[in-house]
Write a protein that holds these residues in place. Structure first.
Motif, PDB file in Angstrom:
ATOM      1  N   CYS A 116       0.832  -1.205   0.000  1.00  0.00           N
ATOM      2  CA  CYS A 116       0.000   0.000   0.000  1.00  0.00           C
ATOM      3  C   CYS A 116       0.866   1.253   0.000  1.00  0.00           C
ATOM      4  O   CYS A 116       0.543   2.249  -0.668  1.00  0.00           O
ATOM      5  CB  CYS A 116      -0.929  -0.002   1.212  1.00  0.00           C
ATOM      6  SG  CYS A 116      -2.299  -1.164   1.083  1.00  0.00           S
ATOM      7  N   PHE A 179      -7.536  -1.428  -2.439  1.00  0.00           N
ATOM      8  CA  PHE A 179      -7.056  -0.101  -2.075  1.00  0.00           C
ATOM      9  C   PHE A 179      -6.839   0.764  -3.322  1.00  0.00           C
ATOM     10  O   PHE A 179      -7.200   1.951  -3.345  1.00  0.00           O
ATOM     11  CB  PHE A 179      -5.759  -0.229  -1.282  1.00  0.00           C
ATOM     12  CG  PHE A 179      -4.903   1.003  -1.291  1.00  0.00           C
ATOM     13  CD1 PHE A 179      -5.318   2.163  -0.658  1.00  0.00           C
ATOM     14  CD2 PHE A 179      -3.683   0.999  -1.950  1.00  0.00           C
ATOM     15  CE1 PHE A 179      -4.530   3.302  -0.683  1.00  0.00           C
ATOM     16  CE2 PHE A 179      -2.886   2.128  -1.968  1.00  0.00           C
ATOM     17  CZ  PHE A 179      -3.317   3.290  -1.333  1.00  0.00           C
ATOM     18  N   ASN A 182     -10.081   1.948  -4.515  1.00  0.00           N
ATOM     19  CA  ASN A 182     -10.561   3.069  -3.689  1.00  0.00           C
ATOM     20  C   ASN A 182      -9.908   4.380  -4.116  1.00  0.00           C
ATOM     21  O   ASN A 182     -10.570   5.428  -4.173  1.00  0.00           O
ATOM     22  CB  ASN A 182     -10.259   2.794  -2.213  1.00  0.00           C
ATOM     23  CG  ASN A 182     -11.219   1.795  -1.600  1.00  0.00           C
ATOM     24  OD1 ASN A 182     -12.337   1.616  -2.082  1.00  0.00           O
ATOM     25  ND2 ASN A 182     -10.794   1.136  -0.543  1.00  0.00           N
ATOM     26  N   ARG A 450     -13.036   5.727   4.766  1.00  0.00           N
ATOM     27  CA  ARG A 450     -12.102   6.152   3.712  1.00  0.00           C
ATOM     28  C   ARG A 450     -12.522   7.494   3.131  1.00  0.00           C
ATOM     29  O   ARG A 450     -11.684   8.309   2.738  1.00  0.00           O
ATOM     30  CB  ARG A 450     -12.046   5.108   2.607  1.00  0.00           C
ATOM     31  CG  ARG A 450     -10.975   4.046   2.767  1.00  0.00           C
ATOM     32  CD  ARG A 450     -11.075   3.317   4.054  1.00  0.00           C
ATOM     33  NE  ARG A 450     -10.032   2.329   4.278  1.00  0.00           N
ATOM     34  CZ  ARG A 450      -9.948   1.599   5.385  1.00  0.00           C
ATOM     35  NH1 ARG A 450     -10.817   1.778   6.379  1.00  0.00           N
ATOM     36  NH2 ARG A 450      -8.969   0.722   5.547  1.00  0.00           N
ATOM     37  N   GLU A 470      -4.001   3.155   5.147  1.00  0.00           N
ATOM     38  CA  GLU A 470      -4.000   1.709   4.896  1.00  0.00           C
ATOM     39  C   GLU A 470      -2.793   1.042   5.551  1.00  0.00           C
ATOM     40  O   GLU A 470      -2.876  -0.103   6.002  1.00  0.00           O
ATOM     41  CB  GLU A 470      -3.998   1.434   3.396  1.00  0.00           C
ATOM     42  CG  GLU A 470      -5.301   1.761   2.687  1.00  0.00           C
ATOM     43  CD  GLU A 470      -6.465   0.912   3.165  1.00  0.00           C
ATOM     44  OE1 GLU A 470      -6.228  -0.205   3.673  1.00  0.00           O
ATOM     45  OE2 GLU A 470      -7.607   1.368   3.042  1.00  0.00           O
TER      46      GLU A 470
END
Length: 528
Positions: A116, A179, A182, A450, A470
């Motif tokens: 991440c 992720f 997102n 988020r 994250e």
């Protein structure tokens, strides 16, 4: 002349401005929005990422069994190399198998943290699509290694190959691709649409997970081959790569990356430079690489506001997600282990429980959360002077308050704590099923939080900021496997419900950290 120049200069990006230009999204009336185009990628990444999970557990179990006999009792191991369930039913082998799974879970947690961070760092410099394709490529290579380990190699060689494959899979797991999805959604959504869009994409991502366990197990059971499920998952990932290249538009285009680069350069020029002219050693380069790896964490550092006070919003966000993940990450596995050991549920009953958990989550994320946000948003409209006195001038207010998202996250975590306690106390299967459904209904906190994080910084830095949070989340997830797993192992024989109460303590403690997050500390154009 100066006034004419100002008129021609583009306006500063606001927190409600999507990074993907309107011309890119709406060049024709029939153009499909990028937030819709990313949905197949989210489903396929989770489905292909989780499809071989049950098969991988079976592979590890057989490998642990072969290694134990090879090291301790080689005379009793079958000459044809076939491993049966009765052959592996030894306490020593079961202990080694559990330790191996825990080791791989910790490895995945560390890999997610590193991945991440790297994804946030490189995606802000090269765009989201190349990083997504790199993640898919790493998963494919990891799957190829697993398949190679099943072609008549020795147990020791198989163990080495599996460990190497897990490194690639940990660095590019479905959590990492989720992720990146997102980040993509945050890029293409306005502030008013972001929470609903994040909830929807996470719902479809969860839907892929709901399909994966049953489909993967069915493929392996019907074919009686461990390689076939990996071939199917690899084919799905290759098709996803083609889709990303040909169909999916870049959400963080070159002009935005260049704008962010200029800001970094201006910031770097303002900082004093030390050690110029000195010879750089290998240690210096290693430390520099390590610093770059954890660069997204700089976004969590408190920043001084115009009134001299520090903005601690992101620091509280990281603390919140770290504490709650310690309790919640291990929760589904704790439920399965508890029901399997204490109620002797068969695989079909456990399958019903897992399906109820996933389906409840999918409905909550794709339908319930968007409906709640649309219904309650008018009640959270902000008016002039709505900020706390002295924090920011009344003419610099956002269109809506961010308290709606914070309230949804808080209620979701309280529901999760109560549902987990009820799951450990429910006396019959129907009530246990209801408790698990309630646990699934609490998953709305994931995408909504988020959105809270993304609202804390300017649009150009939202990807790196999400990466920093994250990273904090992945550290909590790694500790969850260690802490909660230890609690369950120690208390399963005497106090089997203890793990559910410990979960509630961590979750409620993390939920109350939300009260320190101020709505007045959200990003505003004037902050820049």
């Amino acid at each position: 002349m100066e006034n004419d120049t100002n008129k021609l200069s583009p306006p500063l990006p606001s927190e409600r401005t999507p990074l993907l230009d309107d011309g890119t999204q709406n060049s024709t009336s029939t153009r499909i929005p990028p937030a819709i185009l990313i949905i197949p990628v989210a489903i396929a990444s989770r489905l292909a990422g989780q499809l071989p999970v049950t098969t991988f557990f079976q592979i590890v179990q057989k490998l642990v069994c072969k290694l134990w006999y090879e090291w301790n009792d080689p005379d009793n191991f079958p000459l044809d190399g076939r491993v049966s369930g009765s052959l592996c039913a030894r306490p020593e082998i079961e202990h080694n198998y559990a330790a191996s799974i825990t080791f791989f879970e910790v490895m995945e947690g560390v890999g997610v943290m590193i991945a991440c961070s790297a994804a946030g760092f490189f995606a802000s410099r090269y765009g989201r699509k190349p990083i997504l394709l790199t993640a898919f490529g790493a998963v494919i290579f990891g799957y190829i290694l697993v398949m190679a380990s099943q072609f008549g190699v020795t147990a020791n060689v198989e163990a080495v190959i599996l460990c190497v494959s897990m490194v690639f899979q940990a660095l590019s797991s479905s959590i990492v691709t989720g992720f990146i999805a997102n980040m993509y959604i945050v890029d293409v959504s306005t502030a008013e649409e972001r929470t609903i869009a994040l909830s929807t994409i996470n719902g479809w991502w969860t839907f892929g997970g709901a399909l994966s366990y049953g489909v993967g197990g069915l493929i392996t059971t019907q074919s009686n081959q461990s390689i076939l499920v990996y071939l199917v998952a690899t084919a799905m990932l290759m098709l996803s790569c083609i889709y990303v290249v040909l169909v999916l538009p870049e959400s963080f285009p070159e002009e935005k990356r260049e704008e962010l680069r200029r800001k970094r350069l201006s910031h770097a020029e303002a900082e004093p430079v030390s050690g110029s002219g000195q010879r750089f050693s290998a240690l210096w380069y290693a430390l520099t690489a390590l610093t770059l790896l954890f660069e997204p964490l700089k976004q969590l550092a408190p920043k001084r506001k115009w009134n001299g006070k520090y903005n601690l919003r992101l620091l509280y966000c990281a603390a919140h997600v770290f504490v709650t993940q310690i309790g919640s990450r291990y929760a589904p596995l704790a439920i399965i282990i508890y029901y399997t050991t204490k109620y002797s549920y068969n695989p079909a009953q456990i399958g019903y429980i897992i399906s109820a958990l996933f389906l409840s989550s999918v409905v909550t994320l794709t339908t319930t959360i968007p409906m709640i946000v649309r219904f309650l948003r008018p009640f959270y409209k902000k008016r002039a002077g709505a900020y706390e006195e002295g924090e920011i001038s009344s003419n610099e207010v956002a269109e809506t308050s961010g308290k709606l998202e914070l309230h949804i996250v808080f209620v979701s975590w309280i529901l999760a704590a109560l549902a987990m306690v009820f799951a450990g106390s429910a006396p019959t299967f129907p009530w246990q099923l209801f408790a698990v459904i309630c646990v699934g209904m609490s998953t709305g906190h994931v995408p909504v939080f988020r959105s809270v994080v993304a609202a804390s910084v300017e649009p150009l830095k939202q990807g790196e900021t999400l990466a920093a949070v994250e990273m904090a989340s992945s550290v909590g997830q790694t500790l969850s496997s260690i802490i909660m797993g230890t609690v369950l192992t120690v208390t399963i024989a005497t106090l089997p419900k203890m793990v559910f109460y410990v979960h509630g303590v961590f979750v409620i403690l993390g939920a109350f950290i939300l009260f320190f997050i101020k709505d007045s500390d959200r990003y505003e154009i004037s902050d820049n």
